[in-house]
Design a protein around this motif. Structure first.
Motif, PDB file in Angstrom:
ATOM      1  N   LEU A   1       0.845  -1.200   0.000  1.00  0.00           N
ATOM      2  CA  LEU A   1       0.000   0.000   0.000  1.00  0.00           C
ATOM      3  C   LEU A   1       0.879   1.248   0.000  1.00  0.00           C
ATOM      4  O   LEU A   1       0.616   2.221  -0.722  1.00  0.00           O
ATOM      5  CB  LEU A   1      -0.935  -0.028   1.224  1.00  0.00           C
ATOM      6  CG  LEU A   1      -1.882   1.154   1.345  1.00  0.00           C
ATOM      7  CD1 LEU A   1      -2.816   1.264   0.131  1.00  0.00           C
ATOM      8  CD2 LEU A   1      -2.721   1.031   2.629  1.00  0.00           C
ATOM      9  N   PHE A   2       1.939   1.195   0.788  1.00  0.00           N
ATOM     10  CA  PHE A   2       2.886   2.318   0.823  1.00  0.00           C
ATOM     11  C   PHE A   2       3.446   2.555  -0.583  1.00  0.00           C
ATOM     12  O   PHE A   2       3.500   3.688  -1.066  1.00  0.00           O
ATOM     13  CB  PHE A   2       4.020   2.000   1.814  1.00  0.00           C
ATOM     14  CG  PHE A   2       5.105   3.032   1.846  1.00  0.00           C
ATOM     15  CD1 PHE A   2       5.039   4.123   2.706  1.00  0.00           C
ATOM     16  CD2 PHE A   2       6.213   2.925   1.002  1.00  0.00           C
ATOM     17  CE1 PHE A   2       6.049   5.090   2.718  1.00  0.00           C
ATOM     18  CE2 PHE A   2       7.221   3.885   1.008  1.00  0.00           C
ATOM     19  CZ  PHE A   2       7.138   4.968   1.868  1.00  0.00           C
ATOM     20  N   ALA A   3       3.838   1.468  -1.264  1.00  0.00           N
ATOM     21  CA  ALA A   3       4.407   1.592  -2.615  1.00  0.00           C
ATOM     22  C   ALA A   3       3.368   2.159  -3.596  1.00  0.00           C
ATOM     23  O   ALA A   3       3.681   3.036  -4.405  1.00  0.00           O
ATOM     24  CB  ALA A   3       4.908   0.235  -3.095  1.00  0.00           C
ATOM     25  N   LEU A   4       2.131   1.676  -3.494  1.00  0.00           N
ATOM     26  CA  LEU A   4       1.073   2.172  -4.394  1.00  0.00           C
ATOM     27  C   LEU A   4       0.836   3.664  -4.167  1.00  0.00           C
ATOM     28  O   LEU A   4       0.727   4.443  -5.110  1.00  0.00           O
ATOM     29  CB  LEU A   4      -0.235   1.404  -4.143  1.00  0.00           C
ATOM     30  CG  LEU A   4      -0.310  -0.020  -4.706  1.00  0.00           C
ATOM     31  CD1 LEU A   4      -1.525  -0.765  -4.144  1.00  0.00           C
ATOM     32  CD2 LEU A   4      -0.386   0.005  -6.241  1.00  0.00           C
ATOM     33  N   ARG A   5       0.758   4.039  -2.907  1.00  0.00           N
ATOM     34  CA  ARG A   5       0.477   5.449  -2.593  1.00  0.00           C
ATOM     35  C   ARG A   5       1.599   6.378  -3.032  1.00  0.00           C
ATOM     36  O   ARG A   5       1.385   7.550  -3.260  1.00  0.00           O
ATOM     37  CB  ARG A   5       0.239   5.606  -1.089  1.00  0.00           C
ATOM     38  CG  ARG A   5      -1.104   5.054  -0.676  1.00  0.00           C
ATOM     39  CD  ARG A   5      -1.263   5.270   0.798  1.00  0.00           C
ATOM     40  NE  ARG A   5      -2.594   4.918   1.259  1.00  0.00           N
ATOM     41  CZ  ARG A   5      -2.946   4.981   2.537  1.00  0.00           C
ATOM     42  NH1 ARG A   5      -2.076   5.372   3.443  1.00  0.00           N
ATOM     43  NH2 ARG A   5      -4.166   4.659   2.890  1.00  0.00           N
TER      44      ARG A   5
END
Ligand code: DC
Length: 229
Positions: A43-47
């Protein structure tokens, strides 16, 4: 009574977390969902726009790993531990399809795994813990007193995940879920870093035809045998 470490590994969507959570409740052990940690990192990478068309910008993600803080906090209303990413409760968001579709490539990155494994080992120092994932019995806790390797057929697992998402009113198709289950199995088993495999001393639990109550009973008997040794 002596406390042990219990490692639960296996394919995605085969009910590991359901079984591990209930076993933890029965034994009054801490339960840790290690997959949630890889999901939070995804999720961190997507955001941060570090994943485009399934391609992860590994270099930038690795350079930002120290900006990722993952915690588990007990939620009084659901009576479960929620996953928090950098001070935000992301429990719902990490279960949704965008994260599910991108988590496997993120979980292949050596530096991501090193960070997660170090956190997981720190959480398990006191024993009395049940952790589920893919490499718990092989890498995270190779000395765990009880290792369970869970599995179920692809179709059974896809159906369970589908029912769960439909229950949460998400707009998904069974075919997409089945495809996602197959892709994740393939990546999990064939990646270079800590691929999913059964530890030599793990007990196999195929729950294709077991109810949650039956599989819990099976695991409780195994755990109590070891605890009372
Ligand atoms: O258990 P899960 O489906 O929530 O896991 C999400 C992803 O994280 C899955 O593709 C495999 C990966 N994972 C892993 O590589 N190692 C773990 N210990 C746990 C999960």
């Amino acid at each position: 009574m002596r406390k042990i470490t219990i490692a639960v590994d296996g394919h995605s969507s085969c009910g590991k977390s359901t079984m591990a959570k209930e076993l933890a409740r029965e034994l009054q052990y801490i339960y840790i969902d290690s997959g949630a940690m890889y999901r939070a990192a995804t999720l961190f990478a997507l955001r941060n726009n570090l994943i485009n068309n399934g391609q992860v910008d590994q270099k930038t993600l690795i350079s930002k790993l120290d900006q990722i803080c993952i915690e588990f906090k007990y939620n009084e209303s659901s009576q479960k531990a929620d996953t928090w990413l950098n001070g935000e409760n992301v429990e719902e968001e990490i279960r949704q399809l965008p994260v599910s579709q991108n988590v496997s490539p993120v979980a292949t990155i050596k530096e991501v795994r090193q960070k997660m494994v170090a956190l997981q080992q720190a959480m398990g120092q006191e024993k009395g813990i049940i952790m589920d994932g893919r490499d718990i019995g092989t890498v995270v806790f190779p000395d765990a007193e009880l290792k369970i390797y869970m599995t179920a057929s692809e179709e059974v697992r896809a159906q369970r995940r589908y029912d769960e998402l439909i229950g949460k009113k998400q707009d998904v198709s069974f075919e997409d879920i089945l495809k996602n289950v197959r892709e994740r199995d393939y990546i999990d088993q064939n990646r270079e870093e800590s691929p999913l495999r059964k530890a030599d001393d793990a007990l196999i639990l195929d729950n294709s035809n077991l109810t949650p109550v039956e599989q819990l009973q099976w695991a409780l008997v195994k755990a109590n045998e070891i605890i009372q040794q």
